[in-house]
Design a protein around this motif. Structure first.
Motif, PDB file in Angstrom:
ATOM      1  N   SER A  75       0.850  -1.384  -0.144  1.00 50.55           N
ATOM      2  CA  SER A  75      -0.064  -0.012   0.067  1.00 50.55           C
ATOM      3  C   SER A  75       0.726   1.403   0.067  1.00 50.55           C
ATOM      4  N   THR A  76       0.769   2.070  -1.163  1.00 47.60           N
ATOM      5  CA  THR A  76       1.458   3.188  -1.177  1.00 47.60           C
ATOM      6  C   THR A  76       0.780   4.614  -0.700  1.00 47.60           C
ATOM      7  N   PRO A  77       1.414   5.231   0.195  1.00 44.63           N
ATOM      8  CA  PRO A  77       0.845   6.721   0.672  1.00 44.63           C
ATOM      9  C   PRO A  77       0.982   7.595  -0.439  1.00 44.63           C
ATOM     10  N   ASP A  78       0.675   8.987  -0.231  1.00 43.16           N
ATOM     11  CA  ASP A  78       0.892   9.982  -1.078  1.00 43.16           C
ATOM     12  C   ASP A  78       2.047  10.892   0.077  1.00 43.16           C
ATOM     13  N   ILE A  79       3.463  10.549  -0.147  1.00 43.40           N
ATOM     14  CA  ILE A  79       4.203  11.036   0.358  1.00 43.40           C
ATOM     15  C   ILE A  79       5.652  11.661  -0.401  1.00 43.40           C
ATOM     16  N   ARG A  80       6.327  12.622  -0.134  1.00 44.62           N
ATOM     17  CA  ARG A  80       7.391  13.084  -0.928  1.00 44.62           C
ATOM     18  C   ARG A  80       8.686  12.522  -0.306  1.00 44.62           C
ATOM     19  N   GLY A  81       9.816  12.632  -1.225  1.00 43.49           N
ATOM     20  CA  GLY A  81      11.134  12.085  -0.785  1.00 43.49           C
ATOM     21  C   GLY A  81      11.397  10.656  -1.223  1.00 43.49           C
ATOM     22  N   ALA A  82      12.726  10.539  -1.390  1.00 42.27           N
ATOM     23  CA  ALA A  82      13.286   9.127  -1.788  1.00 42.27           C
ATOM     24  C   ALA A  82      12.783   8.217  -0.805  1.00 42.27           C
ATOM     25  N   GLN A  83      12.493   7.209  -1.275  1.00 46.35           N
ATOM     26  CA  GLN A  83      12.082   5.750  -0.388  1.00 46.35           C
ATOM     27  C   GLN A  83      12.937   4.635  -0.766  1.00 46.35           C
ATOM     28  N   GLU A  84      12.921   3.635   0.145  1.00 44.67           N
ATOM     29  CA  GLU A  84      13.553   2.543   0.083  1.00 44.67           C
ATOM     30  C   GLU A  84      12.661   1.205   0.133  1.00 44.67           C
ATOM     31  N   ILE A  85      12.843   0.166  -0.690  1.00 40.21           N
ATOM     32  CA  ILE A  85      12.303  -1.085  -0.352  1.00 40.21           C
ATOM     33  C   ILE A  85      13.538  -2.093  -0.286  1.00 40.21           C
ATOM     34  N   THR A  86      13.216  -2.878   0.755  1.00 37.47           N
ATOM     35  CA  THR A  86      14.451  -4.143   0.886  1.00 37.47           C
ATOM     36  C   THR A  86      13.626  -5.568   0.854  1.00 37.47           C
ATOM     37  N   ILE A  87      13.982  -6.152  -0.059  1.00 41.06           N
ATOM     38  CA  ILE A  87      13.454  -7.501  -0.191  1.00 41.06           C
ATOM     39  C   ILE A  87      14.476  -8.631   0.012  1.00 41.06           C
ATOM     40  N   SER A  88      14.287  -9.563   1.390  1.00 40.61           N
ATOM     41  CA  SER A  88      15.343 -10.391   1.685  1.00 40.61           C
ATOM     42  C   SER A  88      14.682 -11.912   1.413  1.00 40.61           C
ATOM     43  N   GLY A  89      15.738 -12.659   1.158  1.00 37.56           N
ATOM     44  CA  GLY A  89      15.362 -14.288   1.429  1.00 37.56           C
ATOM     45  C   GLY A  89      16.757 -14.703   1.855  1.00 37.56           C
ATOM     46  N   TYR A  90      17.410 -15.658   0.934  1.00 36.92           N
ATOM     47  CA  TYR A  90      18.849 -16.072   1.069  1.00 36.92           C
ATOM     48  C   TYR A  90      19.678 -14.923   0.680  1.00 36.92           C
ATOM     49  N   ASN A  91      19.043 -14.135  -0.211  1.00 39.65           N
ATOM     50  CA  ASN A  91      19.866 -12.790  -0.329  1.00 39.65           C
ATOM     51  C   ASN A  91      19.109 -11.601   0.013  1.00 39.65           C
ATOM     52  N   GLU A  92      19.559 -10.377  -0.459  1.00 39.79           N
ATOM     53  CA  GLU A  92      18.860  -9.107  -0.095  1.00 39.79           C
ATOM     54  C   GLU A  92      19.027  -8.372  -1.202  1.00 39.79           C
TER      55      GLU A  92
END
Length: 459
Positions: A79-96
């Motif tokens: 779910s994405t809000p309405d915010i400004r600025g750079a964001q990050e998404i981290t997806i982890s499993g056996y690696n990241e």
């Protein structure tokens, strides 16, 4: 031989397992991307079956988890809000995998043939100044590489990048000017996905089953001549350049195409309507679909060009569609008019009005109905406020006909925003056509200076 085949199969399985043993994503999910704000956005990728996948986003404290299917595929909804600025998404499993400098804003797909593909570097009005002023970190580009495929693909060749003089000059000029206006008006980041290929008919952009299961579309596809500069096999571009994008969350679609369907112009309404419906079905969403009417151009004898234009006008019967006019900014001797700025701005004005509730008066006069009044024929337009004839080109472009369907030039007058037509050769007018020629350029405008579309009531 059997041993060789077994070893080959084993090697293939090992490589396949290795490819998907670590978390991986389609290229459309990468650093610098724009995700649609205020939406449920699907993220997907591949990993080893059974591996727990954890997803953490910078705008929410909650951690989400999922597991791949036995095919290695996984997906999750953010779910994405309405915010400004750079964001990050981290997806982890056996690696990241960490996606950096992600913006939340408005995402639009632009597609079609060469006029949508056309870049500032290829030659547009005021190119040098526009390129020099193109630095804007709030506008992000993703260009899909030209490829074909026999069946729908899972991934694309491409990457996200911010608008700079160097990146903008090779990107779709219309898309850039659209994005710049949208960014100015909405004050949010704009993501533009450019999937275009010059010289291509609509059939190559459609799912194969749509044409295969429709007798009319199959017949129409056979009328497209083979050429050296682009694919002609139905679905071949869709498979490689559209299918892998689905279901990436987008706000809507901009389309500029039709010049390469003049060989089967009589079928274009069905072709184009089918394309729009098929994309919406694949996305499972009634996406806004805004398109440019092709500009007048010398296609030779006959009415192939104007038939495509009229077909595009008739496609407006589909809900949530809109058309921008180009007849007043075209070039009958150049199929690639250099004024891409106004096309982009007209797209933006239409989208801002229809999709965002702005009131920018983006509509050109559109034929609504004709009414016989004795020897006169009255023509009513939508969006007809302060209808006027171009002072530099006042000659009538209207023709009328009776039951015999023989068209004769008509005298024209405008009274209370209604066009009144008359011809001494037509006693009981029944049919009317306007600006009916490949190179005919509309000379009727409304109060916002937009030209009326060509049309005929003969069909």
């Amino acid at each position: 031989m059997k041993l060789f085949r077994s070893l080959t199969l084993l090697l293939f399985l090992m490589l396949t397992t290795q490819c998907f043993s670590n978390v991986s994503l389609p290229s459309i999910f990468s650093d610098n991307m724009v995700l649609q704000r205020n939406a449920d956005v699907k993220i997907w990728g591949w990993a080893k079956p059974g591996e727990e996948i954890k997803i953490k986003v910078s705008w929410d404290e909650k951690e989400l988890t999922t597991k791949p299917l036995k095919t290695s595929y996984w997906e999750i909804i953010l779910s994405t809000p309405d915010i400004r600025g750079a964001q990050e998404i981290t997806i982890s499993g056996y690696n990241e995998v960490k996606l950096k400098n992600v913006l939340l804003g408005e995402v639009w797909l632009v597609s079609g043939q060469s006029n949508m593909e056309w870049s500032a570097n290829s030659g547009i009005d005021n190119a040098e100044e526009e390129i020099a002023n193109a630095r804007n970190n709030q506008i992000r580009f993703y260009t899909v590489a030209n490829k074909t495929a026999e069946c729908p693909q899972q991934d694309l060749d491409g990457n996200w990048e911010a608008s700079t003089p160097q990146t903008m000059k090779y990107f779709s000029a219309i898309a850039y000017f659209f994005g710049r206006k949208m960014n100015e008006e909405l004050n949010v980041p704009i993501g533009l996905i450019n999937s275009t290929w010059g010289g291509t008919p609509a059939e190559v952009w459609m799912p194969e089953e749509i044409i295969k299961n429709n007798e009319t579309l199959s017949k129409a596809a056979k009328l497209i001549p083979d050429v050296e500069w682009g694919p002609r096999k139905p679905a071949s571009i869709y498979n490689a350049m559209i299918a892998p994008i689905i279901p990436f969350k987008i706000k809507g679609i901009l389309w500029y195409q039709g010049e390469s369907n003049t060989d089967n112009a009589d079928y274009y309404e069905t072709i184009f309507s089918s394309l729009i419906n098929s994309w919406r079905e694949k996305w499972n969403e009634d996406l806004p679909f805004y398109y440019a009417q092709i500009a007048p151009y010398d296609y030779g004898e006959g009415f192939s060009g104007v038939k495509v234009r009229d077909a595009q006008r008739r496609v407006l019967k589909l809900p949530n569609t809109g058309m921008v006019m180009t007849s007043d900014i075209g070039n009958i001797k150049n199929i690639h008019p250099s004024n891409k700025i106004d096309v982009g701005l007209r797209f933006a004005n239409l989208a801002l009005t229809e999709s965002y509730g702005k009131k920018l008066h983006p509509y050109a006069p559109l034929f609504e109905r004709a009414e016989a009044d004795g020897k006169n024929l009255k023509i009513y337009f939508k969006y007809n406020e302060r209808l006027y004839l171009d002072k530099q080109n006042t000659n009538s472009q209207f023709e009328i006909a009776g039951t015999d369907r023989k068209f004769y030039p008509a005298k024209v007058s405008i009274k209370n925003d209604v066009v009144v037509l008359r011809s001494s050769k037509v006693k009981k007018p029944m049919y009317v056509r306007y600006s009916w020629g490949n190179t005919s350029t509309s000379n009727i405008f409304n109060h916002v200076g937009l030209p009326a579309s060509s049309f005929t009531t003969e069909y």
